[in-house]
Each structure stands twice: as C-alpha cells, then as structure tokens.
Design an enzyme around this catalytic site. Structure first.
Site, short mmCIF file in Angstrom:
data_model
loop_
_atom_site.label_atom_id
_atom_site.label_comp_id
_atom_site.label_asym_id
_atom_site.label_seq_id
_atom_site.Cartn_x
_atom_site.Cartn_y
_atom_site.Cartn_z
CG ASP A 93 -15.72 18.34 27.26
OD1 ASP A 93 -16.02 18.66 26.12
OD2 ASP A 93 -14.64 18.66 27.80
CB SER A 94 -14.29 21.53 30.96
OG SER A 94 -13.79 21.61 29.63
CG PHE A 97 -16.41 21.18 21.91
CD1 PHE A 97 -17.60 20.59 21.50
CD2 PHE A 97 -15.38 21.31 20.98
CE1 PHE A 97 -17.77 20.12 20.22
CE2 PHE A 97 -15.54 20.83 19.68
CZ PHE A 97 -16.73 20.24 19.29
CG ASP A 147 -10.52 22.92 26.56
OD1 ASP A 147 -10.10 22.26 25.61
OD2 ASP A 147 -11.71 22.86 26.95
N GLY A 217 -8.66 19.96 20.39
CA GLY A 217 -8.51 20.77 19.18
C GLY A 217 -8.44 19.97 17.90
CG ASP A 267 -15.86 11.97 23.47
OD1 ASP A 267 -14.80 12.61 23.44
OD2 ASP A 267 -16.95 12.40 23.03
CB CYS A 305 -23.02 -8.15 15.75
SG CYS A 305 -23.50 -7.01 17.07
CB CYS A 307 -26.02 -6.27 19.57
SG CYS A 307 -26.84 -5.97 18.00
CB CYS A 310 -26.77 -8.99 15.28
SG CYS A 310 -26.21 -7.46 14.52
CG HIS A 336 -25.59 -3.17 15.38
ND1 HIS A 336 -25.07 -4.44 15.34
CD2 HIS A 336 -24.95 -2.49 14.40
CE1 HIS A 336 -24.17 -4.54 14.38
NE2 HIS A 336 -24.08 -3.36 13.79
C1 LIG Z 1 -16.43 16.06 17.79
N1 LIG Z 1 -15.08 16.59 17.79
C2 LIG Z 1 -14.59 17.13 18.93
N2 LIG Z 1 -15.26 17.18 20.10
C3 LIG Z 1 -14.44 17.84 20.96
C4 LIG Z 1 -14.66 18.19 22.29
C5 LIG Z 1 -15.99 17.90 22.93
C6 LIG Z 1 -16.25 16.53 23.22
C7 LIG Z 1 -17.64 16.52 23.86
O1 LIG Z 1 -18.66 16.97 22.99
C8 LIG Z 1 -19.81 16.18 23.13
O2 LIG Z 1 -20.12 15.56 21.93
C9 LIG Z 1 -20.54 16.49 20.90
C10 LIG Z 1 -19.52 15.16 24.15
O3 LIG Z 1 -20.11 15.57 25.36
C11 LIG Z 1 -20.62 14.52 26.11
C12 LIG Z 1 -18.00 15.18 24.28
O4 LIG Z 1 -17.55 15.08 25.58
C13 LIG Z 1 -13.65 18.94 22.96
N3 LIG Z 1 -13.86 19.31 24.28
C14 LIG Z 1 -12.93 20.07 24.90
N4 LIG Z 1 -13.12 20.46 26.18
N5 LIG Z 1 -11.77 20.48 24.27
C15 LIG Z 1 -11.49 20.12 22.99
O5 LIG Z 1 -10.44 20.51 22.45
C16 LIG Z 1 -12.46 19.30 22.28
C17 LIG Z 1 -12.25 18.90 20.94
C18 LIG Z 1 -13.25 18.18 20.28
N6 LIG Z 1 -13.37 17.72 19.01
#
Ligand SMILES: CNc1nc2c(CC[C@H]3O[C@@H](OC)[C@H](OC)[C@@H]3O)c3nc(N)[nH]c(=O)c3cc2[nH]1
Length: 373
Positions: A93-94, A97, A147, A217, A267, A305, A307, A310, A336
């Site tokens: 992810d960038s 967030f 973003d 979003g 994810d 399961c 795993c 289990c 699990h």
């Molecule tokens: C939980 N809900 C949610 N997460 C979000 C994440 C992070 C996910 C990232 O957050 C980390 O987990 C907390 C993970 O990082 C490894 C994941 O890639 C988002 N990331 C970006 N760039 N833009 C979004 O609009 C966005 C919306 C989300 N809604």
C-alpha cells in the site's frame, strides 16, 4: 514463467469472476485474499506457513517500512522479498491511509503529506513521487498509487475535493512509476458514497491507465449495507479486463458479498489480528477461545479444517494456551484463521468456475446460521 504482468478471466457467474494474475514472481488465483504483512512479517507466521495456507501473495506497507527499517536499508539488503524470505508476489500500500490513521502532527498539501513518525516522532514526507520511490526500493510487484482515503462521513464537497486531489496524485504516481515491465501500478477509485463522484474517479483512472484498479475509501466505518450499496455500481465503472481490489476488506460475509459484486482481490488484518485476540473464524461462525465454555471441549475448532490447530489440538488446549498467554496460541489461531480465509477463497473460485456461486453463498449463510459454534 512470464516476465510480464498479465490478468486473464477464466469464468464468470453473474457479476462474480474467477481468473489468474500472472507475474514474474508467481501466479495469483482470483478471487484472492492477501494476508497483511505490515512490518515485513505476517505476525506469528513463518512465510512458508503463510504459503501453506494457500496464499499466493501478501501485503506490505510503505508507511511502516519507510519509518522502520527504511526502504533504503531493505533495498541495500536485497529488497523486501529477500529480506522477509517470501519469493512470491507482494503488494504494497502507498502509505496515505496509515499516515492519516497512525501518524501524529500531519500537514496535508497539494504536494503531499508531512507527518511525525508514531514510533519516534521524527519528521517525514510522503508525496506520490516519494511513495513510488519507496515501493520501487522495496521491490513490490504490485504498487498502489499515493492517494487520500477520504474519511467517512464526508460531505459531497469534501469528498469531491479529496477525490480530485487523489486523481491528480494518481497522475503523478503514474508518471513517477516509470516503465517497469513485470511490475504493476494500481489506481485507487475514490468518491466516498457518491455515485457521480465514483464515476468521475473511474473515468479519470481509465484515462491515465493502470494495470489494476482498487476500490478505495470503503471499510472506513460506513457499515456493510452502505458498502454493498456502493459496490452495487462502483466496481463495474472500472475496466472489466483488469483486476479489481477492494482495500481493507473484510469479514467473511463482506468478502462473499463483494465477490458477488465483481471484486477480485482483498486484504484485511482481521484474520491475523483477531487470531491474536482469541477470535476464531469457523464454517459455523465466529467463536472466542477465551470463553470458559471451551475449557473441557475435546473437539477441534472446525472439523472441516486441515490446519495444524484443527488437526492436532483441542479447543480445551487452545483455550488453555490463550489464557496462559503462550506464544503458540497466536501461532495456531493465526494459522487457523488464515487457513479459513484461504479455504473460503478457494471455495468461491471453485463455485464461480462451476457456475453455482448462488448455491455456495446460500450454504455459506445457512451453515453460519446453525449456531453451536
Ligand atoms: C480497513 N479498511 C480500509 N483499509 C484501507 C486502506 C489501507 C489498507 C492497508 O492498511 C493496512 O491494514 C490496516 C494494510 O497494510 C498492509 C492494508 O494494505 C486503504 N489504502 C489506500 N491507499 N486507500 C484507501 O482508500 C484505503 C481504504 C481502506 N479501507
């Protein structure tokens, strides 16, 4: 083994799709669930065991890794795959967030975001260009545009301003990403819960052109009903022949409903994080192993399961080691829960391929309604 990033759909069932993403580091079966490995580890799991659950790809995070140990150090040590001993695809992810949800003292501008590390208070800056550089240094196979995840709730005006800035940042991300065969850059649709803004965002992303597209979003507190209302139209605004990734989702029933609405990739920290708090996902619903009712129960968590938890341990044992705060508790419950999620994804892929997703979904809900978890 391909040297390119390719996506091919193999079957459809209603709006749901199943297919394959091919990358130089391996294939990703879709619909796919990506375990979260925020700080270069899926917590409480060895990488070979993450693979054993059936995961084809895992997730890393720009925000966490740029702060510690830094992208430059990971690059000097051979990149994230070597560093964490995972040679299959990684999506990162960038960072936007996490900046908004974790860091202190943030300053947002057209340029990007300056913020103070939640670890040691040091000052940092993230821009589309810096985010692309960090993800390149990490060596991630799928890079996310920089973003702003529009907070929920947002007024139409706030959402429009946020989305349009993210689209300008998407442009800058594309330009800074450069020409990197075999690597992918995904655009992220914003627009909150406003259909016209979701359309404007999708249109702008199509104009720029990406190897895949995320619905951003969402899963930000809007609730499942509103999320599904948006998913009733937003995914199909994105190019049909490209992977669609719903970020941060979700609970098993969120994933089932989103697959029905055309999403290919997911994810979520839920299976790993909740495993550490004793929350266990089973085909009959969720249980918390901390509950005293499990202390004499010789049964496995889930009879279907495969795993290690289990196969070799009783609920009574898992209750005991959780209560005793033994490390093995996090190991077994995380394994699990990740196994349960991967089994759900392979069930969804098979049902779409067989054209009987409706039956799978009905059975999924009926089994959970039986109770007696
Ligand atoms: C939980 N809900 C949610 N997460 C979000 C994440 C992070 C996910 C990232 O957050 C980390 O987990 C907390 C993970 O990082 C490894 C994941 O890639 C988002 N990331 C970006 N760039 N833009 C979004 O609009 C966005 C919306 C989300 N809604």
């Amino acid at each position: 083994m391909t040297q390119r990033f390719e996506f091919a759909l193999s079957a459809r069932d209603g709006r749901a799709r199943t297919g394959l993403i091919k990358t130089p580091r391996g294939d990703i079966r879709t619909p796919a669930f990506m375990p979260v490995g925020t700080a270069a580890t899926v917590k409480a799991m060895m990488p070979e065991n993450v693979r054993a659950t059936g995961a084809d790809i895992l997730l890393g995070n720009t925000y966490h890794l740029m702060l510690r140990p830094t992208a430059e150090r990971i690059d000097a040590l051979g990149g994230l795959h070597t560093f964490m001993n995972w040679d299959r695809p990684i999506l990162t992810d960038s960072g936007g967030f996490q900046v908004m949800s974790l860091s202190g003292l943030r300053k947002m501008s057209e340029e990007g975001v300056t913020f103070k590390s939640h670890i040691d208070g040091s000052k940092h800056e993230l821009t589309p260009e810096r985010s692309m550089e960090i993800q390149r240094l990490l060596g991630s196979d799928i890079v996310m545009c920089f973003d702003e995840c529009t907070p929920f709730p947002a007024t139409e005006a706030e959402s429009l301003r946020s989305m349009q800035m993210s689209m300008r940042w998407a442009n800058r991300s594309r330009a800074a990403f450069g020409d990197r065969p075999g690597y992918a850059l995904f655009g992220i649709q914003q627009g909150s819960v406003f259909k016209d803004q979701r359309a404007e965002s999708a249109e702008k992303l199509r104009e720029i052109g990406f190897e895949g597209y995320a619905v951003g979003g969402l899963a930000v507190g809007e609730g499942q009903e509103l999320m599904f209302d948006v998913l009733d139209y937003a995914p199909e605004m994105l190019p049909d022949d490209r992977p669609r990734y719903l970020m941060g989702v979700g609970k098993p029933d969120d994933i089932v409903g989103a697959v029905q609405r055309g999403i290919d990739m997911f994810d979520c920290v839920l299976p790993s994080r909740s495993g550490r708090t004793g929350q266990v996902f089973t085909r009959r619903g969720v249980l918390n192993i901390k509950n005293a009712r499990h202390q004499n129960d010789p049964r496995p968590l889930d009879t279907e399961c495969r795993c290690p938890a289990c196969q070799h341990y009783s609920r009574a044992y898992l209750h005991h080691v959780f209560r005793s705060q033994e490390i093995i508790s996090s190991m077994l419950l995380t394994w699990h829960n990740l196994q349960y999620y991967q089994d759900l994804m392979s069930g969804l892929r098979a049902a779409i391929a067989a054209g009987d997703l409706a039956t799978f979904v009905a059975d999924f809900h009926a089994t959970r309604a039986l109770g007696d978890v």
